[in-house]
Each structure stands twice: as structure tokens, then as C-alpha cells.
Design an enzyme around this catalytic site. Structure first.
Site: not given
Length: 349
Positions: A195, A290, A320
């Protein structure tokens, strides 16, 4: 660190639900969710049901403090038992003012001069820590048979861009300079992150190439943020419901790169770099459900167009942050194991 009793009870409940037969887990989660031609994995639906029941979100009411607490709390629920045997060594990486905390993970039985992954945790540049991603670092170390250097970079909003990036760059420099002391082969150093950590890792590699210094031989990017200047189609498709939301990303971006910062700066949005040639081979994964899916895949395509060897893996049935959920069900672990195997092969372990 001991786990508070209420958290142990909650973790036991989560494990009990995941241990139920398929039909009962399906009844708990609800009917299958299909969007954009993808069917959400049952394991992902179960964890989302728990999150919705508890009203947990990436950004909790009250802002940064409660959001950080929630991420630390969640790791006890979904990270699983501590992965052992893995030796852990606390380190301090010098920076211009002070030190950046770091943690070196060495799986049992690993000889000297091993490969190394410099790992950068996710959390929107504002939450997350070495602790929240301890199980991820241990998993990658053990499965890939490498040492992992986890970086406790400074967080926004106390330390907005470029503080975190500077810490990651310093960690990369440290890894090359101290390779022998770390028990690492300097020719087998990789960098990776998930991320926002994937964003910092990707930018740090670009900067290493630009500076002409030592460059990692591989990058491992899990559902990375690659472009804060715009929102692609997946933002509209998965704007809410699947834990990380479009509003969450606005909140994170406003703390990491607040106005008047230019979010088209490639040090914030690595997809927008003018030249991606010379970057190392890359494993890049995205999650089907996501908001960040499309920008991650756009970065993989841009790397490939620049002549970089890329393996793009869309985990079409996941959400995610799936690497954080390796302690529950099987699907999250399978997806993360694929990344670990790519790292193992890349570093010749």
C-alpha cells in the site's frame, strides 16, 4: 507484548467462524458478492462482515490516534499466532537528525550472506508500524528464506512528505553499507512494501536509479499507491464497502501530501515519473476489490513499456491489505505466499 484479554476473546471468535464448515461460513457472510466480473472470496467476505459488525474502518472517528490504535488492535485478530522460529534484532538507522528504528528478521537455519528484503509497511503514511506488520515480515522472511529489514519510518501528519521517503532511502543506503554486518549478500538486496509502503518503496528505487548509487535487484510491491494526482475507474467501483474507501484515501493523502504540495511530483506519484528505464525486475500485485487496483496495474504496464521485467498478479477475489490477514482462512495466506515465492526466486534462495 501480552494481548489484552478482550482481544484474545475476539480473536478466538474470529478463528471459530473461520473453522466452520463452508456452508455455515457462507451463511454468516451472506450471498456471494460479484462486482466488475469478479467474485469476492468467501474468506474476504467473512472478514468484511466482522469489520462491518465492529464498525472498524481504516480511518476511525477521532483521527490519527484512534486509527493507529485500531490497526494495532486488528493485527491480534487476523495476523495469527506469531511465526517462529525467527530471530529478531532491533536496529537504529542513522538519518540527518536522529535515528529511524528498524527490525532485522532472520529465519532459523538461514546461513550467512543471505538475501535481504528492505520492507516498508503500509497504513496510508499515517498509521501502521513495524508491530502492525510484524507477522507480514516474519511470513516473508520464513517463506522466502531471506532476512527482512522492517523500517519504522516517520508518519504523517506529524512528519508529512518527504520525511517517510527520506527514512526509506536512508534504510536502503544502510542495507548496502552494512550488508556484511547484517549477514547479507549486497548483490541480493530487494525492497518492497504494501500500500503506502509500496509507494515509498517504489519511489526509493526510482531515486536510487536517479542518483546512480546501488540499486536493489528486485522490488516487491503489494497493492501499491502509485498516483495521488487522480482517481481511476476502480475508485468509483470500490469507493466504499470493501474496507479501504475513496474517502479514506483522501484523508491519507491530505495528511501525507497536503496542499500546496504538487501530487504530480513523481516522488509522491511514482507512476508519473518521466523515465522508468533501469528499474529492477518487479513483482506487483493488486486486489480485485480495491480502489487502488487500476493505478497499481497502470504502474506495472508503465514499467513493462520501459523495458522492466514485471510480473503483475491481480488477486481478483481479494480486498486491499490482504497480506495483513494471513492468520485467518486460507485465501489471504495463499496470495501472500505467491509474493514470497517470487521474492525467493528473485534472490536465488
Amino acid at each position: 507484548m501480552s494481548i489484552p484479554f478482550p482481544v484474545r476473546i475476539q480473536a478466538a471468535v474470529v478463528r471459530a467462524v473461520y473453522a466452520l464448515p463452508h456452508g455455515l461460513r457462507r451463511a454468516f457472510a451472506g450471498k456471494p458478492e460479484v462486482r466488475d466480473g469478479q467474485t469476492l472470496a468467501l474468506d474476504a467476505q467473512v472478514i468484511l462482515k466482522f469489520q462491518r459488525m465492529s464498525k472498524a474502518t481504516m480511518v476511525m472517528p477521532g483521527g490519527v490516534g484512534p486509527s493507529r490504535d485500531e490497526m494495532e488492535h486488528a493485527r491480534h485478530l487476523v495476523g495469527g499466532p506469531r511465526i517462529e522460529p525467527v530471530a529478531v534484532r532491533e536496529l537504529g538507522i542513522p538519518r540527518e537528525r536522529g535515528e529511524t528504528p528498524a527490525r532485522l528478521y532472520t529465519p532459523a537455519g538461514l546461513g550467512g550472506a543471505s538475501g535481504l528484503l528492505v520492507y516498508v509497511h503500509g497504513g496510508g503514511w499515517a498509521v501502521g508500524s513495524m508491530e502492525s506488520h510484524d507477522h507480514v515480515a516474519r511470513f516473508l522472511a520464513q517463506r522466502a528464506r531471506v532476512r527482512v529489514l522492517s523500517v519504522g519510518y516517520r508518519l504523517a501528519p506529524e512528519h508529512p512528505f518527504p520525511a517517510g521517503l527520506e527514512d526509506v532511502q536512508a534504510a536502503l543506503d544502510y542495507a548496502f553499507a552494512k550488508a556484511v554486518d547484517l549477514g547479507v549478500d549486497p548483490e541480493r538486496i530487494a525492497v518492497g512494501g504494501d500500500s503506502a509502503g509500496g509507494n515509498l518503496a517504489a519511489v526509493a528505487v526510482q531515486e536510487a536509479v536517479r542518483r546512480g548509487g546501488p540499486v536493489p535487484v528486485f522490488q516487491l510491491l503489494l497493492y501499491p499507491v502509485t498516483d495521488l494526482s487522480t482517481k481511476r475507474r476502480s475508485y468509483q467501483q470500490f469507493a466504499e464497502t470493501y474496507f479501504l474507501t475513496s474517502d479514506n484515501m483522501d484523508w491519507f493523502a491530505d495528511r501525507y501530501a497536503p496542499e500546496p504540495l504538487d501530487r504530480t511530483d513523481p516522488r509522491i506519484s511514482p507512476l508519473l515519473a518521466a523515465d522508468l528505464a533501469g528499474l529492477p525486475p518487479t513483482y506487483l500485485s493488486t486486489a480485485g476489490f480495491d480502489p487502488l487496483r487500476d493505478e497499481g496495474e497502470a504502474y506495472a504496464q508503465a514499467l513493462e513499456a520501459a523495458g522492466v521485467e514485471v510480473y503483475l498478479s491481480r488477486q481478483s477475489d481479494l480486498i486491499h491489505g490482504y497480506a495483513n490477514y494471513i492468520g485467518v482462512g486460507h485465501r489471504f495466506e495463499d496470495a501472500t505466499a505467491e509474493a514470497a515465492e517470487a521474492l525467493r526466486k528473485a534472490l536465488g534462495c
